[in-house]
Design a protein around this motif. Structure first.
Motif, PDB file in Angstrom:
ATOM      1  N   PHE A   1       5.577  -7.300  -2.829  1.00 14.43           N
ATOM      2  CA  PHE A   1       6.629  -7.222  -3.990  1.00 14.43           C
ATOM      3  C   PHE A   1       8.226  -7.577  -3.496  1.00 14.43           C
ATOM      4  O   PHE A   1       8.414  -7.579  -2.503  1.00 14.43           O
ATOM      5  N   GLY A   2       9.029  -7.485  -4.591  1.00 16.01           N
ATOM      6  CA  GLY A   2      10.323  -8.016  -4.255  1.00 16.01           C
ATOM      7  C   GLY A   2      11.404  -7.059  -4.794  1.00 16.01           C
ATOM      8  O   GLY A   2      11.036  -6.107  -5.422  1.00 16.01           O
ATOM      9  N   LEU A   3      12.346  -7.114  -4.068  1.00 18.85           N
ATOM     10  CA  LEU A   3      13.559  -6.108  -4.408  1.00 18.85           C
ATOM     11  C   LEU A   3      14.805  -7.040  -4.250  1.00 18.85           C
ATOM     12  O   LEU A   3      15.064  -7.674  -3.631  1.00 18.85           O
ATOM     13  N   TRP A   4      15.588  -6.651  -5.404  1.00 19.73           N
ATOM     14  CA  TRP A   4      16.900  -7.235  -5.662  1.00 19.73           C
ATOM     15  C   TRP A   4      17.807  -6.268  -6.321  1.00 19.73           C
ATOM     16  O   TRP A   4      17.199  -5.463  -7.116  1.00 19.73           O
TER      17      TRP A   4
ATOM     18  N   ASP B   1       4.900 -14.932  -3.819  1.00 17.75           N
ATOM     19  CA  ASP B   1       3.439 -14.451  -3.894  1.00 17.75           C
ATOM     20  C   ASP B   1       3.554 -12.997  -4.469  1.00 17.75           C
ATOM     21  O   ASP B   1       2.530 -12.279  -4.431  1.00 17.75           O
ATOM     22  N   VAL B   2       4.592 -12.475  -4.893  1.00 22.42           N
ATOM     23  CA  VAL B   2       4.871 -10.820  -5.235  1.00 22.42           C
ATOM     24  C   VAL B   2       4.206 -10.650  -6.294  1.00 22.42           C
ATOM     25  O   VAL B   2       4.065 -11.340  -7.311  1.00 22.42           O
ATOM     26  N   ALA B   3       3.608  -9.353  -6.375  1.00 18.11           N
ATOM     27  CA  ALA B   3       2.917  -8.901  -7.498  1.00 18.11           C
ATOM     28  C   ALA B   3       3.875  -8.254  -8.455  1.00 18.11           C
ATOM     29  O   ALA B   3       3.398  -8.429  -9.680  1.00 18.11           O
ATOM     30  N   PHE B   4       4.974  -7.885  -8.124  1.00 13.70           N
ATOM     31  CA  PHE B   4       6.205  -7.438  -8.941  1.00 13.70           C
ATOM     32  C   PHE B   4       7.425  -7.345  -8.208  1.00 13.70           C
ATOM     33  O   PHE B   4       7.360  -7.787  -7.027  1.00 13.70           O
ATOM     34  N   SER B   5       8.312  -7.178  -9.185  1.00 10.71           N
ATOM     35  CA  SER B   5       9.635  -7.039  -8.283  1.00 10.71           C
ATOM     36  C   SER B   5      10.275  -5.773  -8.827  1.00 10.71           C
ATOM     37  O   SER B   5      10.004  -5.289 -10.042  1.00 10.71           O
ATOM     38  N   ILE B   6      11.354  -5.263  -8.311  1.00 13.61           N
ATOM     39  CA  ILE B   6      12.078  -4.107  -8.611  1.00 13.61           C
ATOM     40  C   ILE B   6      13.567  -4.303  -8.637  1.00 13.61           C
ATOM     41  O   ILE B   6      13.961  -4.909  -7.552  1.00 13.61           O
ATOM     42  N   PHE B   7      14.432  -4.128  -9.478  1.00 15.17           N
ATOM     43  CA  PHE B   7      15.872  -4.523  -9.581  1.00 15.17           C
ATOM     44  C   PHE B   7      16.523  -3.136  -9.600  1.00 15.17           C
ATOM     45  O   PHE B   7      16.318  -2.314 -10.361  1.00 15.17           O
ATOM     46  N   ASP B   8      17.051  -2.905  -8.607  1.00  9.08           N
ATOM     47  CA  ASP B   8      17.896  -1.762  -8.052  1.00  9.08           C
ATOM     48  C   ASP B   8      19.242  -1.525  -8.738  1.00  9.08           C
ATOM     49  O   ASP B   8      20.233  -0.969  -8.223  1.00  9.08           O
ATOM     50  N   GLY B   9      19.654  -1.864  -9.999  1.00 11.83           N
ATOM     51  CA  GLY B   9      20.649  -1.559 -10.519  1.00 11.83           C
ATOM     52  C   GLY B   9      21.688  -2.392 -10.555  1.00 11.83           C
ATOM     53  O   GLY B   9      21.960  -3.367  -9.620  1.00 11.83           O
ATOM     54  N   ASP B  10      22.900  -2.409 -11.305  1.00 12.26           N
ATOM     55  CA  ASP B  10      24.032  -3.035 -11.719  1.00 12.26           C
ATOM     56  C   ASP B  10      23.660  -4.587 -12.108  1.00 12.26           C
ATOM     57  O   ASP B  10      23.633  -5.505 -11.370  1.00 12.26           O
TER      58      ASP B  10
ATOM     59  N   THR C   1       5.864  -6.759   2.200  1.00 15.89           N
ATOM     60  CA  THR C   1       4.469  -6.829   2.383  1.00 15.89           C
ATOM     61  C   THR C   1       4.045  -5.361   2.652  1.00 15.89           C
ATOM     62  O   THR C   1       4.482  -4.813   3.470  1.00 15.89           O
ATOM     63  N   VAL C   2       2.810  -4.979   1.834  1.00 18.62           N
ATOM     64  CA  VAL C   2       2.221  -3.716   1.907  1.00 18.62           C
ATOM     65  C   VAL C   2       0.824  -3.938   2.549  1.00 18.62           C
ATOM     66  O   VAL C   2       0.300  -4.959   2.055  1.00 18.62           O
ATOM     67  N   ASN C   3       0.631  -3.280   3.696  1.00 16.37           N
ATOM     68  CA  ASN C   3      -0.691  -3.484   4.376  1.00 16.37           C
ATOM     69  C   ASN C   3      -1.025  -1.966   4.595  1.00 16.37           C
ATOM     70  O   ASN C   3      -0.682  -1.583   5.885  1.00 16.37           O
ATOM     71  N   THR C   4      -1.935  -1.380   4.063  1.00 17.17           N
ATOM     72  CA  THR C   4      -2.191   0.144   4.242  1.00 17.17           C
ATOM     73  C   THR C   4      -3.131   0.294   5.513  1.00 17.17           C
ATOM     74  O   THR C   4      -3.360   1.255   5.843  1.00 17.17           O
ATOM     75  N   ARG C   5      -3.468  -0.791   5.955  1.00 13.90           N
ATOM     76  CA  ARG C   5      -4.276  -0.752   7.393  1.00 13.90           C
ATOM     77  C   ARG C   5      -3.659  -0.626   8.510  1.00 13.90           C
ATOM     78  O   ARG C   5      -3.901  -0.574   9.641  1.00 13.90           O
TER      79      ARG C   5
END
Length: 334
Positions: free
Chosen positions: A27-30, A55-64, A315-319
């Motif tokens: 996922f993405g962050l911006w 390849d991100v499944a989604f992104s999150i925008f953290d304001g402003d 990248t999330v890898n729970t293993r």
């Protein structure tokens, strides 16, 4: 012996594994862009194109969604919603101070900032879904705190809360109330009442998010907000670290938040990724608590911001024991 068929079956079954089993996605962050005063239009567009191509499944925008010295008009919200909805993947929005907390400032137009918060809730959280051409269904806190959202993916709980800069809308004294501001004393009393109610709601939401993570045996929890609550320590040995962090000061609007986050992190077996913007400099560290009392499962990720308009790929890898692998993505305007 024909090994082609079992090999093909193995490849197909691996492809069809759900996220919780496969254990890997990105996922993405911006956030903190575009700022008109910094002429960010081109670089912000380049950030969006880069996220769309990734390849991100989604992104999150953290304001402003705008800078802190421009008018807080409805058009800013409608323009931003159109931009977010044009993105390829789902896009989850978290409010920042520039779009409501600071709108009382005269250089923002001297708005009533609580009216701006009500408008933000109506225009940016009109239904139960994210932005983007593809959408995520989000869980929302009960009204009026509908901007606090949550969703789950691949063994991870994602929780977003409205905790903004400018001391989280907490007003400390008469001078702060009136300096460069169109507020009256009554407005500042209303701001403090708003802070108290939302602060309590945010802490309940965070507690519920951790409870869900424990119930689901989640490997990780991502908590995203806009404000920098004050992680960084002054580089002075004589000062007591535990007392000089920003949120530990009695005037801080973030003390309850951080007390809740610390308590819940200690009671959680998984990894916690605490994401915020506001300071506009990329940082990745483990700032809690002190060197002899480290919270090993807590990681702070501070995202880029104007005029340094880039984004962060996670990248999330729970293993893997660390669960989250973070990579800054540096952008040049086309």
């Amino acid at each position: 012996m024909n090994i082609a068929r079992p090999l093909l079956a193995l490849l197909v079954s691996a492809t069809l594994l759900p996220d919780a089993v496969a254990g890997s996605f990105s996922f993405g962050l911006w956030g903190d862009m575009p700022y008109e005063k910094n002429n960010d239009a081109q670089t912000t567009a380049a950030v969006i194109r880069s996220i769309d191509r990734s390849d991100v499944a989604f992104s999150i925008f953290d304001g402003d969604i705008k800078d802190g010295s421009s008018a807080c008009t409805d058009e800013v919200f409608s323009r931003t919603a159109k931009t977010f909805n044009a993105m390829k993947a789902p896009m989850v929005y978290v409010p920042g101070d520039n779009e409501w907390t600071d709108c009382h400032r005269k250089n923002n137009g001297g708005w009533n900032n609580l009216e701006r918060l009500d408008t933000l809730r109506k225009l940016m959280f009109a239904d139960g879904r994210s932005f983007g051409r593809r959408k995520l269904t989000l869980e929302h806190q009960d009204a009026p705190f509908v901007e606090n959202t949550r969703f789950h993916k691949g063994g991870i709980v994602f929780s977003q809360v409205n905790v903004a800069g400018s001391n989280n809308n907490r007003v400390l004294d008469e001078k702060e109330c009136s300096t460069k501001s169109a507020r009256s004393a009554a407005d500042c009393e209303a701001d403090n009442a708003e802070y108290a109610a939302r602060n309590a709601a945010v802490n309940r939401w965070i507690e519920e998010s951790f409870a869900q993570a424990r119930q689901r045996k989640a490997k990780g929890l991502v908590l995203t907000l806009q404000a920098d609550p004050g992680f960084d320590l002054p580089e002075t040995e004589e000062l007591d670290e535990a007392k000089t962090r920003g949120w530990n000061r009695p005037e801080s609007g973030y003390k309850d938040l951080m007390d809740t986050v610390i308590r819940e992190t200690r009671a959680f077996d998984g990894q916690v990724l605490f994401v915020h913007g506001d300071t506009h400099v990329f940082k990745l560290d483990k700032p809690l608590h002190a060197p002899l009392d480290l919270l090993p499962n807590f990681t702070r990720l501070q995202t880029f911001g104007s005029p340094n308009n880039h984004w962060v790929h996670v990248t999330v890898n729970t293993r893997r024991p660390e669960v989250f692998t973070v990579r800054p993505v540096m952008i040049k305007a086309d």
